[in-house]
Design an enzyme around this catalytic site. Structure first.
Site, PDB file in Angstrom:
ATOM      1  N   CYS A 176     -13.569  80.954  61.187  1.00 37.51           N
ATOM      2  CA  CYS A 176     -13.872  82.233  60.540  1.00 37.51           C
ATOM      3  C   CYS A 176     -15.332  82.252  60.146  1.00 37.51           C
ATOM      4  O   CYS A 176     -15.768  81.475  59.295  1.00 37.51           O
ATOM      5  CB  CYS A 176     -13.004  82.456  59.307  1.00 37.51           C
ATOM      6  SG  CYS A 176     -13.368  84.025  58.503  1.00 37.51           S
TER       7      CYS A 176
ATOM      8  N   CYS B  10     -15.818  83.500  56.308  1.00 33.96           N
ATOM      9  CA  CYS B  10     -15.547  82.534  55.235  1.00 33.96           C
ATOM     10  C   CYS B  10     -16.151  81.162  55.537  1.00 33.96           C
ATOM     11  O   CYS B  10     -16.061  80.264  54.707  1.00 33.96           O
ATOM     12  CB  CYS B  10     -14.051  82.362  55.020  1.00 33.96           C
ATOM     13  SG  CYS B  10     -13.147  83.882  54.823  1.00 33.96           S
TER      14      CYS B  10
ATOM     15  N   LYS C  76     -10.080  77.712  60.708  1.00 38.58           N
ATOM     16  CA  LYS C  76      -8.822  78.353  60.300  1.00 38.58           C
ATOM     17  C   LYS C  76      -7.641  77.418  60.533  1.00 38.58           C
ATOM     18  O   LYS C  76      -7.418  76.974  61.665  1.00 38.58           O
ATOM     19  CB  LYS C  76      -8.596  79.615  61.119  1.00 38.58           C
ATOM     20  CG  LYS C  76      -9.442  80.800  60.708  1.00 38.58           C
ATOM     21  CD  LYS C  76      -9.047  81.972  61.582  1.00 38.58           C
ATOM     22  CE  LYS C  76      -9.955  83.157  61.376  1.00 38.58           C
ATOM     23  NZ  LYS C  76      -9.685  84.186  62.394  1.00 38.58           N
TER      24      LYS C  76
ATOM     25  N   HIS D 206      -7.888  86.058  58.804  1.00 38.54           N
ATOM     26  CA  HIS D 206      -8.816  86.677  57.877  1.00 38.54           C
ATOM     27  C   HIS D 206      -8.351  88.097  57.580  1.00 38.54           C
ATOM     28  O   HIS D 206      -8.112  88.878  58.491  1.00 38.54           O
ATOM     29  CB  HIS D 206     -10.222  86.698  58.486  1.00 38.54           C
ATOM     30  CG  HIS D 206     -11.251  87.187  57.524  1.00 38.54           C
ATOM     31  ND1 HIS D 206     -11.881  86.359  56.629  1.00 38.54           N
ATOM     32  CD2 HIS D 206     -11.720  88.433  57.298  1.00 38.54           C
ATOM     33  CE1 HIS D 206     -12.716  87.075  55.896  1.00 38.54           C
ATOM     34  NE2 HIS D 206     -12.646  88.342  56.288  1.00 38.54           N
TER      35      HIS D 206
ATOM     36  N   CYS E  32      -8.969  92.198  51.931  1.00 39.46           N
ATOM     37  CA  CYS E  32      -9.261  91.253  50.840  1.00 39.46           C
ATOM     38  C   CYS E  32     -10.559  90.490  51.096  1.00 39.46           C
ATOM     39  O   CYS E  32     -11.121  89.898  50.191  1.00 39.46           O
ATOM     40  CB  CYS E  32      -8.133  90.242  50.688  1.00 39.46           C
ATOM     41  SG  CYS E  32      -6.516  90.960  50.454  1.00 39.46           S
TER      42      CYS E  32
ATOM     43  N   CYS F   3      -9.774  84.501  54.013  1.00 40.05           N
ATOM     44  CA  CYS F   3      -8.779  83.965  54.927  1.00 40.05           C
ATOM     45  C   CYS F   3      -7.501  83.686  54.140  1.00 40.05           C
ATOM     46  O   CYS F   3      -7.552  83.118  53.051  1.00 40.05           O
ATOM     47  CB  CYS F   3      -9.288  82.682  55.566  1.00 40.05           C
ATOM     48  SG  CYS F   3     -10.235  83.001  57.060  1.00 40.05           S
TER      49      CYS F   3
ATOM     50  N   HIS G 198      -1.446  92.926  55.523  1.00 33.13           N
ATOM     51  CA  HIS G 198      -1.894  93.427  54.223  1.00 33.13           C
ATOM     52  C   HIS G 198      -1.065  94.660  53.909  1.00 33.13           C
ATOM     53  O   HIS G 198      -1.073  95.623  54.660  1.00 33.13           O
ATOM     54  CB  HIS G 198      -3.381  93.758  54.253  1.00 33.13           C
ATOM     55  CG  HIS G 198      -3.905  94.096  52.895  1.00 33.13           C
ATOM     56  ND1 HIS G 198      -4.468  93.158  52.067  1.00 33.13           N
ATOM     57  CD2 HIS G 198      -3.889  95.260  52.206  1.00 33.13           C
ATOM     58  CE1 HIS G 198      -4.790  93.734  50.917  1.00 33.13           C
ATOM     59  NE2 HIS G 198      -4.453  95.014  50.978  1.00 33.13           N
ATOM     60  N   CYS G 199      -0.357  94.628  52.807  1.00 36.49           N
ATOM     61  CA  CYS G 199       0.568  95.723  52.503  1.00 36.49           C
ATOM     62  C   CYS G 199       0.002  96.628  51.413  1.00 36.49           C
ATOM     63  O   CYS G 199      -0.179  96.192  50.276  1.00 36.49           O
ATOM     64  CB  CYS G 199       1.913  95.149  52.058  1.00 36.49           C
ATOM     65  SG  CYS G 199       3.087  96.440  51.629  1.00 36.49           S
TER      66      CYS G 199
ATOM     67  N   CYS H 159      -1.992  90.960  49.947  1.00 38.69           N
ATOM     68  CA  CYS H 159      -1.775  90.343  51.239  1.00 38.69           C
ATOM     69  C   CYS H 159      -0.420  89.661  51.231  1.00 38.69           C
ATOM     70  O   CYS H 159      -0.101  88.933  50.290  1.00 38.69           O
ATOM     71  CB  CYS H 159      -2.848  89.286  51.479  1.00 38.69           C
ATOM     72  SG  CYS H 159      -3.943  89.750  52.798  1.00 38.69           S
TER      73      CYS H 159
HETATM   74 ZN   LIG Z   1     -12.051  84.419  56.734  1.00 34.02          ZN
HETATM   75 ZN   LIG Z   2      -5.365  91.409  52.377  1.00 34.67          ZN
END
Ligand SMILES: [Zn+2]
Ligand SMILES: [Zn+2]
Length: 340
Positions: free
Chosen positions: A131, A134, A138, A144, A148, A151, A158-159, A165
């Site tokens: 990533c 970040c 990973k 990722h 947000c 990672c 993502h809800c 997340c």
């Molecule tokens: Zn990331």
């Molecule tokens: Zn998220």
């Protein structure tokens, strides 16, 4: 000066965005609060005349309500887990990676950085997953999240309805939230229906309660139908041990190639991977996954007999961090850990 003005603007926008992202949660919370009022006061206390019926309805309602709100709260407020700092790459490695232009050599650098980490999935070009945002390697099943901007371990999606997340730390809560919200809707619809008919046929007098009861049935039914599809989909995902982002949309790629069922261990094992080892906690929103790892490493189907060995390695890696690799961990279809 114009630069700082721009920065203030972008910070303001981000703040706005953060506040706005709570709107769906607030809408749901208001609908739930109203449903509580409509059911408990308008239906049970003002409309029902039979005392025994009143008591039974109220008790059953409160049990369902508590489970529903508890799982919803846990889904919202359980923070997603981010990869351990062992996965972050050093400034020196990052410099080396950035200065290298040949993709093959970059791949080699990444592989070297990941050599002591239990990562087995690769990108389409067979490189270690990295990533850039970040600055980390990973872990398997980690993704990722652009909302947000971090990672997230075993990220599912993502809800917006929980403004969070959904991943390793709260997937169980999210599934239980779906289950209990379905149950809540079903319970309301089943108990309200006969009063809806009575109001409709004029058996009960026209009153304010009539409209609450009518809407209660309508809203419960609407939510029930839309949640049912999501619930069915996630049941299927759990039974196959897949996550929405990582394995349902595109198959994870292992050293031996892409494999949709790479983490599929069979139905019962897959259930344990999400709900925990102990069956008596399966239906309660308490965290039961630590016995199954910390979200960085997942047992794989093809690992077969070497699985225990890998888990042993994983433990060792977790404890002292030095990770003295034992020779002879090679196995069919598995990456061989190289010794330095
Ligand atoms: Zn990331
Ligand atoms: Zn998220």
């Amino acid at each position: 000066p114009s630069c700082s003005w721009k920065m203030a603007l972008s910070r303001g926008l981000r703040c706005c965005q953060r506040v706005l992202s709570w709107v769906p949660v607030i809408v749901i919370a208001m609908v739930v609060l109203w449903s509580y009022y409509a059911y408990v006061f308008e239906l049970c206390l003002f409309t029902l005349t039979n005392a025994a019926e009143k008591v039974v309805y109220l008790i059953a309602f409160h049990v369902t309500f508590v489970l529903f709100v508890w799982t919803y709260g846990k889904s919202i407020f359980t923070r997603p887990l981010n990869p351990h700092k062992k996965y972050s790459i050093s400034y020196r490695d990052k410099k080396r990676y950035d200065n290298e232009e040949r993709p093959e050599a970059q791949k080699h650098i990444l592989a070297e950085m990941a050599k002591n980490l239990p990562v087995y999935t690769r990108t389409a070009s067979k490189a270690v997953r990295f990533c850039d945002r970040c600055q980390l390697i990973k872990p398997d099943r980690c993704h990722h999240c652009s909302v947000c901007d971090v990672c997230v371990l075993k990220m599912d999606h993502h809800c917006p309805w929980v403004n969070n997340c959904v991943g390793f730390s709260n997937y169980k809560y999210f599934l239980l939230f779906l289950t209990y919200s379905l149950f809540y809707c079903l319970y309301i619809a089943a108990t309200v229906f006969q009063y809806f008919i009575k109001f409709w046929t004029g058996e009960l007098p026209n009153s304010r309660a009539k409209f609450h009861v009518l809407f209660l049935l309508f809203v419960a039914f609407m939510f029930f139908v839309s949640l049912l599809f999501l619930f069915g989909y996630h049941c299927w995902l759990v039974s196959k041990n897949r996550s929405t982002l990582a394995e349902a949309f595109s198959a994870p790629i292992f050293q031996h190639g892409p494999d949709k069922n790479g983490f599929n261990l069979g139905f019962f094992e897959n259930m344990k991977q999400v709900f925990g080892e102990d069956k008596k906690y399966w239906l309660l929103p308490v965290f039961t996954s630590p016995s199954l790892g910390d979200g960085h490493f997942y047992p794989m189907k093809s690992v077969g007999e070497s699985r225990n060995l890998l888990l042993a390695n994983e433990e060792q890696w977790g404890e002292d961090g030095s990770d003295e690799d034992s020779p002879g961990t090679s196995n069919k279809g598995l990456p061989v850990r190289r010794n330095t």
